[in-house]
Design an enzyme around this catalytic site. Structure first.
Site, PDB file in Angstrom:
ATOM      1  N   LYS A  15     -42.699  -2.734  18.732  1.00  0.00           N
ATOM      2  CA  LYS A  15     -41.967  -2.523  20.025  1.00  0.00           C
ATOM      3  C   LYS A  15     -43.288  -2.214  21.048  1.00  0.00           C
ATOM      4  O   LYS A  15     -42.964  -2.541  22.145  1.00  0.00           O
ATOM      5  CB  LYS A  15     -40.939  -1.355  20.001  1.00  0.00           C
ATOM      6  N   ARG A  90     -31.429   5.262  20.867  1.00  0.00           N
ATOM      7  CA  ARG A  90     -31.745   5.480  19.122  1.00  0.00           C
ATOM      8  C   ARG A  90     -30.377   5.853  18.514  1.00  0.00           C
ATOM      9  O   ARG A  90     -30.340   5.813  17.366  1.00  0.00           O
ATOM     10  CB  ARG A  90     -32.778   6.433  18.946  1.00  0.00           C
ATOM     11  N   ARG A 156     -51.139   8.693  13.543  1.00  0.00           N
ATOM     12  CA  ARG A 156     -50.145   9.448  14.252  1.00  0.00           C
ATOM     13  C   ARG A 156     -49.535  10.346  13.366  1.00  0.00           C
ATOM     14  O   ARG A 156     -49.196   9.960  12.306  1.00  0.00           O
ATOM     15  CB  ARG A 156     -49.107   8.365  14.621  1.00  0.00           C
TER      16      ARG A 156
HETATM   17  P1  AMP Z   1     -41.455   6.603  18.782  1.00  0.00           P
HETATM   18  O1  AMP Z   1     -42.795   6.714  19.273  1.00  0.00           O
HETATM   19  O2  AMP Z   1     -40.407   5.701  19.601  1.00  0.00           O
HETATM   20  O3  AMP Z   1     -41.364   6.066  17.265  1.00  0.00           O
HETATM   21  O4  AMP Z   1     -40.774   8.078  18.782  1.00  0.00           O
HETATM   22  C1  AMP Z   1     -41.650   8.983  18.205  1.00  0.00           C
HETATM   23  C2  AMP Z   1     -40.392  10.208  17.850  1.00  0.00           C
HETATM   24  O5  AMP Z   1     -39.897  10.711  19.234  1.00  0.00           O
HETATM   25  C3  AMP Z   1     -39.225   9.854  16.993  1.00  0.00           C
HETATM   26  O6  AMP Z   1     -39.525   9.871  15.791  1.00  0.00           O
HETATM   27  C4  AMP Z   1     -38.292  10.700  17.776  1.00  0.00           C
HETATM   28  O7  AMP Z   1     -38.614  12.199  17.077  1.00  0.00           O
HETATM   29  C5  AMP Z   1     -38.674  11.073  19.158  1.00  0.00           C
HETATM   30  N1  AMP Z   1     -37.786  10.172  20.082  1.00  0.00           N
HETATM   31  C6  AMP Z   1     -38.291   9.178  20.657  1.00  0.00           C
HETATM   32  N2  AMP Z   1     -37.141   8.569  21.295  1.00  0.00           N
HETATM   33  C7  AMP Z   1     -36.283   9.229  20.902  1.00  0.00           C
HETATM   34  C8  AMP Z   1     -34.820   8.900  21.299  1.00  0.00           C
HETATM   35  N3  AMP Z   1     -34.241   7.933  22.189  1.00  0.00           N
HETATM   36  N4  AMP Z   1     -33.951   9.831  20.781  1.00  0.00           N
HETATM   37  C9  AMP Z   1     -34.395  10.815  19.935  1.00  0.00           C
HETATM   38  N5  AMP Z   1     -35.597  11.158  19.741  1.00  0.00           N
HETATM   39  C10 AMP Z   1     -36.493  10.229  20.074  1.00  0.00           C
END
Ligand code: AMP
Length: 220
Positions: A15, A90, A156
């Site tokens: 993404k 999400r 990460r």
């Molecule tokens: P990502 O970079 O999109 O993989 O997001 C990293 C982390 O941020 C996720 O594992 C969640 O802990 C938090 N996070 C990001 N977007 C959301 C969302 N829409 N709802 C809840 N937690 C989020």
């Protein structure tokens, strides 16, 4: 007409990589809730302190907090041509809030980037991100600095195997139901995220042009 794009897909589906390309093509802002939350952690803001432990264990931040962040961000003047949401919604509750927010602001175009759990585990085991700008890299262990800004590449914290497994559980339970939530909309499409990066981009651009174009939306 604006292009209001949502990228769906499991962690590691690509993404972030595709978002960087698509936002350049359509000149729209890339809104990544994960990046906003990681920036808050780095800056040590109250929001960052609140969400640090949640992110590090692979759980989701609460719906109210992330929905507020997104609604504020998509109200900014630079979204006049539209926006790309990466990592939001999400949960079904977040998607319902987004629908209410978008009421009379135009349709969403939803692109699901599909990837098997086996491919997710394989990809995230070798993913590196820039410690400065947060950009993802291709799986190339020989490269140690970011090609965009020269910052050091690091894994990460939430890409450790146990945390990835938890993130996949969370995806299966809370995010995968969005495929059904959005699946019957004429502006929903699915692409195979296991293909080469350029092929995935081409498939997404084709799909967006087909569904956004039919609605009189902008073409890349
Ligand atoms: P990502 O970079 O999109 O993989 O997001 C990293 C982390 O941020 C996720 O594992 C969640 O802990 C938090 N996070 C990001 N977007 C959301 C969302 N829409 N709802 C809840 N937690 C989020």
């Amino acid at each position: 007409m604006a292009l209001n794009l949502v990228l769906l897909g499991p962690p590691g589906a690509g993404k972030g990589t595709q978002a960087a390309r698509l936002t350049r093509l359509w000149s729209i802002p890339h809104i990544s809730t994960g990046a906003i939350l990681r920036d808050a952690i780095k800056a040590g803001t109250p929001l960052g302190l609140e969400v640090k432990a949640i992110i590090e264990r692979g759980a989701l931040v609460d719906d109210t907090t992330v929905t507020r962040i997104v609604c504020e961000r998509v109200s900014a003047p630079d979204v006049a041509r539209g926006f790309l949401l990466d990592g939001f919604p999400r949960t079904v509750a977040q998607a319902q809030s987004l629908d209410s927010f978008m009421h009379s602001r135009g349709d969403l175009v939803i692109v699901e980037i599909a990837l098997s759990e086996q491919d997710v585990l394989h990809r995230l085991a070798s993913r590196m991100v820039c410690s400065e700008c947060g950009a993802n890299t291709q799986d190339d262990r020989e490269v140690s600095t970011c090609h965009d800004c020269g910052g050091a590449l690091v894994p990460r914290v939430d890409d450790r195997e146990q945390v990835v497994k938890e993130r996949l559980n969370v995806y299966r339970r809370q995010t995968a139901p969005l495929v059904e939530f959005y699946g019957s909309r004429p502006t929903y499409c699915r692409v195979d995220g296991a293909r080469m990066v350029d092929d995935v981009t081409a498939a997404i651009v084709g799909a967006i042009n087909a569904c956004a174009g039919e609605n009189g939306g902008p073409r890349a």
